[in-house]
Design a protein around this motif. Structure first.
Motif, mmCIF file in Angstrom:
data_model
loop_
_atom_site.group_PDB
_atom_site.id
_atom_site.type_symbol
_atom_site.label_atom_id
_atom_site.label_comp_id
_atom_site.label_asym_id
_atom_site.label_seq_id
_atom_site.Cartn_x
_atom_site.Cartn_y
_atom_site.Cartn_z
ATOM 1 N N PHE A 1 -6.179 2.864 10.662
ATOM 2 C CA PHE A 1 -6.679 3.536 11.860
ATOM 3 C C PHE A 1 -7.353 2.473 12.721
ATOM 4 N N SER A 2 -6.804 2.257 13.910
ATOM 5 C CA SER A 2 -7.232 1.120 14.715
ATOM 6 C C SER A 2 -7.518 1.528 16.160
ATOM 7 N N SER A 3 -8.421 0.791 16.796
ATOM 8 C CA SER A 3 -8.730 1.025 18.204
ATOM 9 C C SER A 3 -7.708 0.340 19.109
ATOM 10 N N ASP A 4 -6.864 -0.508 18.509
ATOM 11 C CA ASP A 4 -5.766 -1.139 19.256
ATOM 12 C C ASP A 4 -4.554 -1.214 18.330
ATOM 13 N N LYS A 5 -3.559 -1.937 18.700
ATOM 14 C CA LYS A 5 -2.349 -2.026 17.877
ATOM 15 C C LYS A 5 -2.328 -3.282 17.018
ATOM 16 N N LYS A 6 -3.444 -3.978 16.960
ATOM 17 C CA LYS A 6 -3.497 -5.233 16.228
ATOM 18 C C LYS A 6 -4.285 -5.091 14.936
ATOM 19 N N MET A 7 -3.941 -5.916 13.967
ATOM 20 C CA MET A 7 -4.635 -5.919 12.688
ATOM 21 C C MET A 7 -5.960 -6.641 12.829
ATOM 22 N N GLY A 8 -7.026 -5.994 12.359
ATOM 23 C CA GLY A 8 -8.360 -6.580 12.438
ATOM 24 C C GLY A 8 -9.376 -5.523 12.809
ATOM 25 N N GLY A 9 -10.377 -5.318 11.947
ATOM 26 C CA GLY A 9 -11.391 -4.304 12.193
ATOM 27 C C GLY A 9 -10.863 -2.897 12.028
ATOM 28 N N ASP A 10 -9.961 -2.681 11.056
ATOM 29 C CA ASP A 10 -9.302 -1.388 10.880
ATOM 30 C C ASP A 10 -9.681 -0.723 9.557
ATOM 31 N N ASP A 11 -9.799 0.573 9.594
ATOM 32 C CA ASP A 11 -10.007 1.409 8.413
ATOM 33 C C ASP A 11 -8.629 1.678 7.805
ATOM 34 N N VAL A 12 -8.451 1.357 6.529
ATOM 35 C CA VAL A 12 -7.124 1.450 5.904
ATOM 36 C C VAL A 12 -7.183 2.246 4.607
ATOM 37 N N MET A 13 -6.238 3.179 4.449
ATOM 38 C CA MET A 13 -6.060 3.905 3.192
ATOM 39 C C MET A 13 -4.729 3.475 2.594
ATOM 40 N N ALA A 14 -4.747 3.055 1.328
ATOM 41 C CA ALA A 14 -3.534 2.551 0.691
ATOM 42 C C ALA A 14 -3.303 3.227 -0.654
ATOM 43 N N CYS A 15 -2.050 3.443 -0.966
ATOM 44 C CA CYS A 15 -1.637 3.975 -2.264
ATOM 45 C C CYS A 15 -0.977 2.831 -3.011
ATOM 46 N N VAL A 16 -1.560 2.433 -4.137
ATOM 47 C CA VAL A 16 -1.154 1.211 -4.823
ATOM 48 C C VAL A 16 -0.609 1.536 -6.205
ATOM 49 N N HIS A 17 0.585 1.037 -6.485
ATOM 50 C CA HIS A 17 1.219 1.202 -7.793
ATOM 51 C C HIS A 17 0.827 0.037 -8.685
ATOM 52 N N ASP A 18 0.151 0.322 -9.818
ATOM 53 C CA ASP A 18 -0.312 -0.766 -10.670
ATOM 54 C C ASP A 18 0.629 -0.986 -11.849
ATOM 55 N N ASP A 19 0.285 -1.982 -12.688
ATOM 56 C CA ASP A 19 1.153 -2.359 -13.802
ATOM 57 C C ASP A 19 1.221 -1.301 -14.891
ATOM 58 N N ASN A 20 0.281 -0.356 -14.887
ATOM 59 C CA ASN A 20 0.293 0.717 -15.886
ATOM 60 C C ASN A 20 1.088 1.934 -15.429
ATOM 61 N N GLY A 21 1.729 1.813 -14.277
ATOM 62 C CA GLY A 21 2.552 2.918 -13.790
ATOM 63 C C GLY A 21 1.798 3.942 -12.973
ATOM 64 N N ARG A 22 0.498 3.730 -12.764
ATOM 65 C CA ARG A 22 -0.296 4.677 -11.985
ATOM 66 C C ARG A 22 -0.227 4.347 -10.499
ATOM 67 N N VAL A 23 -0.452 5.376 -9.678
ATOM 68 C CA VAL A 23 -0.579 5.186 -8.238
ATOM 69 C C VAL A 23 -2.002 5.569 -7.863
ATOM 70 N N ARG A 24 -2.777 4.597 -7.402
ATOM 71 C CA ARG A 24 -4.185 4.812 -7.084
ATOM 72 C C ARG A 24 -4.402 4.773 -5.562
ATOM 73 N N ILE A 25 -5.308 5.600 -5.093
ATOM 74 C CA ILE A 25 -5.650 5.612 -3.674
ATOM 75 C C ILE A 25 -6.851 4.690 -3.475
ATOM 76 N N GLN A 26 -6.710 3.686 -2.628
ATOM 77 C CA GLN A 26 -7.773 2.719 -2.402
ATOM 78 C C GLN A 26 -8.128 2.639 -0.920
ATOM 79 N N HIS A 27 -9.369 2.212 -0.664
ATOM 80 C CA HIS A 27 -9.860 2.090 0.703
ATOM 81 C C HIS A 27 -10.059 0.616 1.036
ATOM 82 N N PHE A 28 -9.544 0.195 2.191
ATOM 83 C CA PHE A 28 -9.664 -1.193 2.612
ATOM 84 C C PHE A 28 -10.206 -1.261 4.044
#
Length: 293
Positions: A148-175
């Motif tokens: 979620f960004s105030s412009d179209k460029k990367m930098g200063g953005d709130d990010v929600m990511a779904c990450v697949h780990d080595d144990n087969g789980r998909v975790r929701i993380q905040h960046f």
């Protein structure tokens, strides 16, 4: 293909989770048999089953179930108890694209006519009470995210990511994007999260509140933002650089109160739609029709 499902346990279920794991171990080591307490046997089994059912966990591997079943049915015990099978974890409900533009907003990136299972990238959002529910899916074995960004460029953005780990789980993380670097933030606004890795796709669903206390890393979703779409590989559950150099973004700011179904062709399908290519085609056609001098 292999399938793995992950659901958030939540703080309120921590006790049941502990009960489940603790009493599995008690059963495995035959604690109740040593005590010779048949009342204790029943209590341990009942509490373990109750705790596991409440968090939707399996009672363990087939080997564990056999050990416990033997212990309960007569190995050192007179007159055992039946060992019921725990109910399976609910499957991940498929994303419905028929609702796009009607009861939820959607962004599709990829081949024309693609859906949540075939697009290179897919995102949907809809209001549910005081929350916004997001669904993300991408053709990757690593991670898929929305920023979620105030412009179209990367930098200063709130990010929600779904990450697949080595144990087969998909975790929701905040960046939070610091320049070109995504920094993980421990304060995670996601809840009711669930995810699946299947057919080489990472797919997830989660909610986050519309309004949050003031925090520079978490935006208020009642405001309109540009959406940044990205996906890429992960190494040991850690995200790495996105798959394409210039990930797609929304053309304009997005309001969670307005539901649209927006398609964005991937690079492979943009060849004949760009203004330059159209102009080139017209010029070549004119040249061929007029002939050469």
């Amino acid at each position: 293909m292999g399938r793995s499902i992950t659901r958030g346990l939540g703080i309120l279920r921590f006790t049941e989770f502990v009960d489940c794991r603790l009493h599995q171990k008690i059963l495995m080591f035959g604690e109740f048999r040593k005590r010779g307490d048949r009342g204790r046997e029943s209590e341990v089994v009942s509490r373990a089953l109750r705790g596991c059912r409440q968090v939707g966990l399996s009672l363990g591997s087939p080997g564990f179930q056999q050990l416990a079943s033997n212990a309960l049915s007569g190995v050192g015990v007179t007159g055992g108890y039946p060992f019921p099978t725990a109910p399976p974890v609910d499957p991940f409900a498929k994303i419905k694209v028929d609702d796009c533009g009607k009861t939820k907003g959607c962004f599709r990136y990829g081949k024309p006519g693609c859906n949540a299972e075939t697009c290179d990238y897919f995102l949907s959002y809809r209001m549910i009470g005081a929350d916004v529910e997001f669904e993300l899916s991408a053709d990757t074995d690593g991670w898929v995210a929305v920023g979620f960004s105030s412009d179209k460029k990367m930098g200063g953005d709130d990010v929600m990511a779904c990450v697949h780990d080595d144990n087969g789980r998909v975790r929701i993380q905040h960046f939070y994007n610091v320049g070109q670097w995504a920094k993980e933030i421990q304060r995670n606004p996601a809840r009711d999260e669930e995810g699946v890795f299947e057919n080489n796709r990472v797919t997830c669903r989660f909610k986050r509140p519309v309004n949050v206390p003031r925090d520079e890393t978490i935006v208020d979703l009642h405001l309109s933002w540009y959406y940044l779409f990205a996906w890429g590989p992960a190494i040991q559950g850690s995200i790495t650089r996105h798959d394409i150099d210039s990930p797609p973004t929304s053309e304009r700011v997005v309001s969670i109160y307005k539901y649209e179904d927006i398609f964005m062709p991937s690079a492979a399908y943009q060849t004949f739609s760009s203004p330059f290519c159209l102009l080139l085609i017209v010029a070549l056609t004119f040249y061929l029709l007029m002939g050469t001098p």
